[in-house]
Scaffold this active site. Structure first.
Site, short mmCIF file in Angstrom:
data_model
loop_
_atom_site.label_atom_id
_atom_site.label_comp_id
_atom_site.label_asym_id
_atom_site.label_seq_id
_atom_site.Cartn_x
_atom_site.Cartn_y
_atom_site.Cartn_z
N SER A 257 0.80 -1.23 0.00
CA SER A 257 0.00 0.00 0.00
C SER A 257 0.82 1.27 0.00
O SER A 257 0.36 2.29 -0.49
CB SER A 257 -0.94 0.00 1.21
OG SER A 257 -0.20 -0.02 2.41
N HIS B 188 -5.17 -3.53 -2.43
CA HIS B 188 -4.93 -2.56 -3.50
C HIS B 188 -4.89 -3.19 -4.89
O HIS B 188 -4.88 -2.48 -5.89
CB HIS B 188 -3.62 -1.80 -3.24
CG HIS B 188 -3.74 -0.90 -2.07
ND1 HIS B 188 -4.28 0.36 -2.15
CD2 HIS B 188 -3.44 -1.10 -0.77
CE1 HIS B 188 -4.28 0.91 -0.95
NE2 HIS B 188 -3.78 0.04 -0.09
N LYS C 210 -11.87 0.29 -1.82
CA LYS C 210 -10.89 0.89 -2.73
C LYS C 210 -11.43 0.81 -4.17
O LYS C 210 -12.37 1.50 -4.48
CB LYS C 210 -9.54 0.26 -2.49
CG LYS C 210 -9.04 0.72 -1.09
CD LYS C 210 -7.84 0.04 -0.52
CE LYS C 210 -7.58 0.65 0.87
NZ LYS C 210 -6.64 -0.12 1.67
#
Ligand SMILES: *Cc1c(COP(=O)(O)O)cnc(C)c1O
Length: 385
Positions: free
Chosen positions: A181, A209, A238
């Site tokens: 990240s 991610h 996300k």
């Protein structure tokens, strides 16, 4: 010192070290451009990689779900039951992750803390990448397992530590992010999977991610590399553009987690509306090949342009572009200067990153235009260093 003095003193200490955090005020939805403190600025700091946070199909799925099943889940699943949208979302997410089963959590943080605490205990040993996310670290702490940290993305160091630390009879787990990240680089997943097999350890991969961004149909780095971890974690906050998270694995692993993860057992289940969002976005993510290609072009252009300007960028091939700045003060100064030029980037300081490794974490979105990326580079060219 009484309580009030102690609180004041601790805040002042954060101020003195340049580590006090605050949030800017945003008006309107999260998007490629934001209204921040009354100004229109280019957003290069969110994990809303595909711009799904306000995707019309996602919003209408949520509206329909609100009408059908309401907003609140009432209690934890084992108390007031698994609603239809929970069950359907878990089937979709298991399919997305190419695993047998999945379980929903209210956030990636809650999921990681619960999953690790559920899978290991004081008699077990966990091998953890040095740069693992705070939520993974907190899960290991809560589990009270022995934790052995191996050097970042270094399978040789892990192999040495597995050979010397792994006592027969103890349960062992290897825990890593796939796309890191803060550094924007990848875990050597194939090597880790091989080591896990050789030592009879479980492999837990946090794809927070990578999901939606990497791999065939956005299924993540494990899918891209053909690695099947024992347990995979994904957040819906996300690229999925919503909120919540899931863990996926075998029926037995997920059942154990449902039974033992305290953040699952002792917490109200996610809203059925968020479960509906999970179903809709896993479909949208699979179909987002065009946006993914565009996003890749943006991150490659940003990385190349920033390097040409003489900035120190950590190597990698991902939308997380770390521009190294060092101490907290220059980090925040550069972030402020860019904001003055209409570019909103986040300065990252300890303890999120190691001391001395402050950085700007620059993240483009698929909904940006090429012109906006060039405007960002012009702002980086114009600031004083
Ligand atoms: C953001 C993040 C999480 C937490 O997910 P949330 O849904 O935001 O709570 C977990 N792991 C990693 C690696 C992350 O970057």
């Amino acid at each position: 010192m009484d309580f009030r003095e102690r609180v004041g003193e601790r805040l002042q200490a954060l101020d003195r070290e340049g580590l006090r955090r605050s949030a800017r005020a945003v008006d309107g939805p999260q998007d490629g451009q934001l209204w921040v403190d009354g100004r229109r600025v280019l957003c290069l700091c969110s994990n809303n990689y595909l711009g799904f946070a306000r995707h019309p199909a996602l919003l209408s799925a949520v509206r329909e779900a609100l009408d059908a099943e309401g907003l609140g889940a009432g209690a934890s699943r084992q108390i007031s039951g698994s609603m239809q949208l929970h069950r359907r979302a878990e089937a979709s997410l298991a399919d997305f992750a190419q695993q047998a089963a999945s379980a929903l959590f209210t956030s990636g943080y809650a999921c990681n803390v619960g999953v690790l605490q559920a899978l290991v205990g004081p008699d077990d040993i966990v091998f953890s990448d040095r740069l693992n996310h705070a939520s993974l670290i907190d899960g290991m702490r809560l589990s009270r397992a022995q934790v052995v940290i191996y050097e970042h993305a270094d399978p040789d160091d892990l192999a040495r530590k597995l050979a010397s630390q792994r006592a027969a009879g103890r349960g062992a787990l290897i825990v890593t992010e796939s796309l890191f990240s803060m550094d924007g680089d990848f875990a050597p997943l194939r090597e880790l999977a091989e080591l896990a097999r050789a030592y009879g350890a479980g492999l837990v991969v946090d794809e927070a991610h990578a999901l939606g961004v990497l791999g065939p149909e956005g299924r993540g780095l494990c899918a891209e590399l053909g690695v099947a971890p024992d347990v995979v974690i994904g957040t819906l906050g996300k690229a999925f553009g919503s909120q919540g998270a899931f863990v996926a694995g075998s029926e037995a692993a997920v059942d154990l987690i449902r039974n033992r993860a305290r953040s699952y057992v002792y917490s109200t289940a996610p809203s059925p509306a968020l479960a509906a969002a999970a179903i809709a976005s896993s479909r949208l993510v699979r179909d987002a090949e065009g946006p993914r290609t565009k996003l890749r072009g943006h991150w490659q252009r940003l990385r190349q342009g920033l390097r040409e300007l003489g900035y120190r960028i950590l190597p990698g091939d991902s939308p997380i572009v770390p521009l190294m700045t060092g101490a907290p003060e220059p980090t925040m100064a550069l972030s402020r200067q860019l904001f003055e030029r209409g570019v909103f980037v986040h300065g990252v300081r300890p303890p999120t990153v190691p001391v001395g490794q402050g950085r700007l974490r620059i993240v483009p979105m698929a909904t940006h235009s090429l012109e906006e990326i060039e405007l960002a580079l012009a702002a980086f060219a114009g600031v004083q260093r």
